[in-house]
Design a protein around this motif. Structure first.
Motif, PDB file in Angstrom:
ATOM      1  N   CYS A 264       0.842  -1.189   0.000  1.00  0.00           N
ATOM      2  CA  CYS A 264       0.000   0.000   0.000  1.00  0.00           C
ATOM      3  C   CYS A 264       0.884   1.248   0.000  1.00  0.00           C
ATOM      4  CB  CYS A 264      -0.936  -0.015   1.204  1.00  0.00           C
ATOM      5  SG  CYS A 264      -0.152   0.518   2.732  1.00  0.00           S
ATOM      6  N   PRO A 265       0.339   2.387  -0.425  1.00  0.00           N
ATOM      7  CA  PRO A 265       1.172   3.604  -0.480  1.00  0.00           C
ATOM      8  C   PRO A 265       1.442   4.198   0.905  1.00  0.00           C
ATOM      9  CG  PRO A 265      -1.063   4.111  -1.170  1.00  0.00           C
ATOM     10  CD  PRO A 265      -1.020   2.627  -0.970  1.00  0.00           C
ATOM     11  N   THR A 266       0.828   3.610   1.937  1.00  0.00           N
ATOM     12  CA  THR A 266       0.848   4.067   3.343  1.00  0.00           C
ATOM     13  C   THR A 266       0.104   5.394   3.498  1.00  0.00           C
ATOM     14  OG1 THR A 266       2.708   5.535   3.833  1.00  0.00           O
ATOM     15  CG2 THR A 266       3.240   3.203   3.517  1.00  0.00           C
ATOM     16  N   CYS A 267      -0.390   5.607   4.686  1.00  0.00           N
ATOM     17  CA  CYS A 267      -1.053   6.870   5.022  1.00  0.00           C
ATOM     18  C   CYS A 267      -1.032   6.999   6.537  1.00  0.00           C
ATOM     19  CB  CYS A 267      -2.483   6.898   4.481  1.00  0.00           C
ATOM     20  SG  CYS A 267      -3.591   5.793   5.370  1.00  0.00           S
ATOM     21  N   ARG A 269      -2.899   6.052   8.699  1.00  0.00           N
ATOM     22  CA  ARG A 269      -3.404   4.907   9.461  1.00  0.00           C
ATOM     23  C   ARG A 269      -2.329   3.823   9.674  1.00  0.00           C
ATOM     24  NH1 ARG A 269      -9.165   4.747   9.348  1.00  0.00           N
ATOM     25  NH2 ARG A 269      -9.974   5.980   7.634  1.00  0.00           N
ATOM     26  N   ALA A 270      -1.230   3.922   8.930  1.00  0.00           N
ATOM     27  CA  ALA A 270      -0.230   2.837   8.959  1.00  0.00           C
ATOM     28  C   ALA A 270       0.280   2.565  10.367  1.00  0.00           C
ATOM     29  CB  ALA A 270       0.934   3.190   8.050  1.00  0.00           C
ATOM     30  N   LEU A 297       0.677  -4.378   4.002  1.00  0.00           N
ATOM     31  CA  LEU A 297      -0.262  -3.276   4.170  1.00  0.00           C
ATOM     32  C   LEU A 297      -0.038  -2.596   5.521  1.00  0.00           C
ATOM     33  CD1 LEU A 297      -3.485  -5.178   2.973  1.00  0.00           C
ATOM     34  CD2 LEU A 297      -1.937  -3.800   1.585  1.00  0.00           C
ATOM     35  N   GLY A 298      -0.191  -1.284   5.512  1.00  0.00           N
ATOM     36  CA  GLY A 298       0.032  -0.530   6.745  1.00  0.00           C
ATOM     37  C   GLY A 298      -1.006  -0.832   7.812  1.00  0.00           C
ATOM     38  N   CYS A 299      -2.214  -1.135   7.384  1.00  0.00           N
ATOM     39  CA  CYS A 299      -3.278  -1.502   8.322  1.00  0.00           C
ATOM     40  C   CYS A 299      -4.243  -2.442   7.591  1.00  0.00           C
ATOM     41  CB  CYS A 299      -4.006  -0.262   8.824  1.00  0.00           C
ATOM     42  SG  CYS A 299      -5.053   0.474   7.568  1.00  0.00           S
ATOM     43  N   VAL A 301      -7.543  -2.001   6.893  1.00  0.00           N
ATOM     44  CA  VAL A 301      -8.858  -1.484   6.473  1.00  0.00           C
ATOM     45  C   VAL A 301      -9.186  -1.894   5.044  1.00  0.00           C
ATOM     46  CG1 VAL A 301      -8.839   0.516   8.015  1.00  0.00           C
ATOM     47  CG2 VAL A 301      -7.992   0.760   5.680  1.00  0.00           C
ATOM     48  N   ASN A 302      -8.133  -2.115   4.262  1.00  0.00           N
ATOM     49  CA  ASN A 302      -8.377  -2.412   2.854  1.00  0.00           C
ATOM     50  C   ASN A 302      -8.476  -3.921   2.613  1.00  0.00           C
ATOM     51  OD1 ASN A 302      -8.851  -1.711   0.255  1.00  0.00           O
ATOM     52  ND2 ASN A 302      -7.111  -0.294   0.148  1.00  0.00           N
TER      53      ASN A 302
HETATM   54  S1  SF4 Z   1      -3.650  -0.112   3.845  1.00  0.00           S
HETATM   55 FE1  SF4 Z   1      -4.027   1.187   5.648  1.00  0.00          FE
HETATM   56  S2  SF4 Z   1      -2.061   2.243   5.900  1.00  0.00           S
HETATM   57 FE2  SF4 Z   1      -2.026   1.432   3.836  1.00  0.00          FE
HETATM   58  S3  SF4 Z   1      -2.797   3.112   2.589  1.00  0.00           S
HETATM   59 FE3  SF4 Z   1      -4.542   1.787   3.056  1.00  0.00          FE
HETATM   60  S4  SF4 Z   1      -5.426   2.731   4.857  1.00  0.00           S
HETATM   61 FE4  SF4 Z   1      -3.366   3.582   4.678  1.00  0.00          FE
END
Ligand code: SF4
Length: 349
Positions: A264-267, A269-270, A297-299, A301-302
């Protein structure tokens, strides 16, 4: 749907690896160590082997470097290529030392000296790459065609004629320029006129980002058109980066079955250091010849992205989680995440 129809070329053996014919497109690189520093060179070649380099080239600027070939070869597992400029005697010494391939530049070795190299290479059954570079074309060719793709092709064809006149056919050709359009035109033109396998590359492509983009466009365009049998992504970077970029180009075009990293591109929430972990996982997956999809993945949610992946990791509060096809299998300490992920990848394989 666009499909790639590879042009049929002659198969050439380089050590235990075959280039051209029906073989997969090979990924090469070149050491940037001092060849005379044998342990540093061998160490770098081992790093290259680890990320999936299939053929490696070393610079041979002097006799002492040529005399190191035997010793280096003993300690590595992939074919070794000698990069020769100006001095034909260096090629002869490398052949004596058991080199797997010689690369010459027809722009800086005279016809008579080249004949000596060809005769000797024939004796040792070692192939030769005719490495044409727009910056070092022979004077007579420049006079006739200028610095143009046509001149590059003419130089290669003229040199091939000399090889064939001596009954030597183990030839690989490269036509390189730092200009993408010139490289594309030269290789396209050559492939219409000859069946010898092509080594593709954009010379002096640049740093990791610019060089990879330039090479992806140039090499990618040619591969899409069925042209090219082996590639080297020239980068002003660690040679392992060249190999990783080469495999990425092949994988993107569906020309190599390799593990695919989804990150993931991170954000905000990571919950884990996605950039660091994804880079490490990418390197560790580089050699896996299976189209397994691995996510970082940083978290969590996806869930949709997670479902696409065969296996993956995600940050979750103080911990990380390991999942398969979107289903959580276990909670893992953050410091053990990469190892747990790779264990799971190995189980699937
Ligand atoms: S997977 Fe989580 S941390 Fe990664 S971009 Fe999506 S919401 Fe942000």
């Amino acid at each position: 749907m666009v499909s790639i129809k590879k042009k049929k070329t002659k198969e050439i053996k380089v050590g235990q690896i075959a280039i051209g014919g029906n073989n997969p497109i090979r990924v090469q690189s070149m050491c940037n160590t001092n060849t005379k520093d044998i342990s540093a060179t061998v160490k770098q070649i081992h790093q290259l082997e680890k990320v999936g380099c299939e053929i490696v080239r070393i610079a041979i600027p002097d006799t002492e470097s040529a005399k190191c070939v035997k010793n280096i070869k003993k300690q590595i597992n992939i074919p070794l290529v000698a990069d020769i400029h100006y001095n034909y005697k260096l090629a002869l010494e490398c052949l004596k030392q058991g080199i797997d391939k010689i690369r010459i530049n027809p722009g800086n070795i005279s016809k008579d000296k080249l004949k000596i190299i060809i005769k000797e290479a024939k004796k040792y059954k070692v192939p030769i790459r005719i490495g044409v570079n727009i910056g070092s074309l022979p004077k007579d060719i420049i006079k006739k065609f200028g610095y143009s793709p046509k001149a590059m092709v003419e130089s290669a064809l003229k040199t091939i004629k000399l090889f064939e006149s001596l009954d030597f056919y183990d030839v690989i050709v490269s036509l390189k320029s730092s200009d993408i359009l010139q490289t594309i035109e030269a290789n396209t033109l050559f492939s219409e006129k000859s069946k010898y396998p092509l080594h593709l590359g954009i010379t002096e492509a640049g740093t990791i980002r610019n060089g990879t983009i330039k090479s992806s466009i140039g090499i990618g365009y040619l591969l899409l058109n069925g042209i090219g049998d082996t590639i080297r992504v020239s980068l002003t970077a660690e040679p392992t980066e060249e190999v990783l970029a080469g495999h990425s180009i092949l994988r993107s075009l569906g020309l190599r079955k390799r593990a695919r990293l989804i990150s993931c591109p991170t954000c905000g929430r990571a919950k884990i250091d996605v950039i660091k972990i994804a880079n490490e996982v990418g390197k560790r997956l580089a050699k896996i010849q299976n189209p397994i999809k691995v996510a970082v993945l940083g978290c969590f949610v996806n869930v949709k992205e997670a479902k696409i992946a065969d296996v993956g990791i995600a940050g979750a509060g103080k911990y990380g989680i390991l999942f398969r096809k979107g289903k959580v299998i276990k909670k893992v300490e953050k410091k053990g995440l990469i190892e747990e992920l790779l264990k799971e990848v190995n189980k699937i394989l």
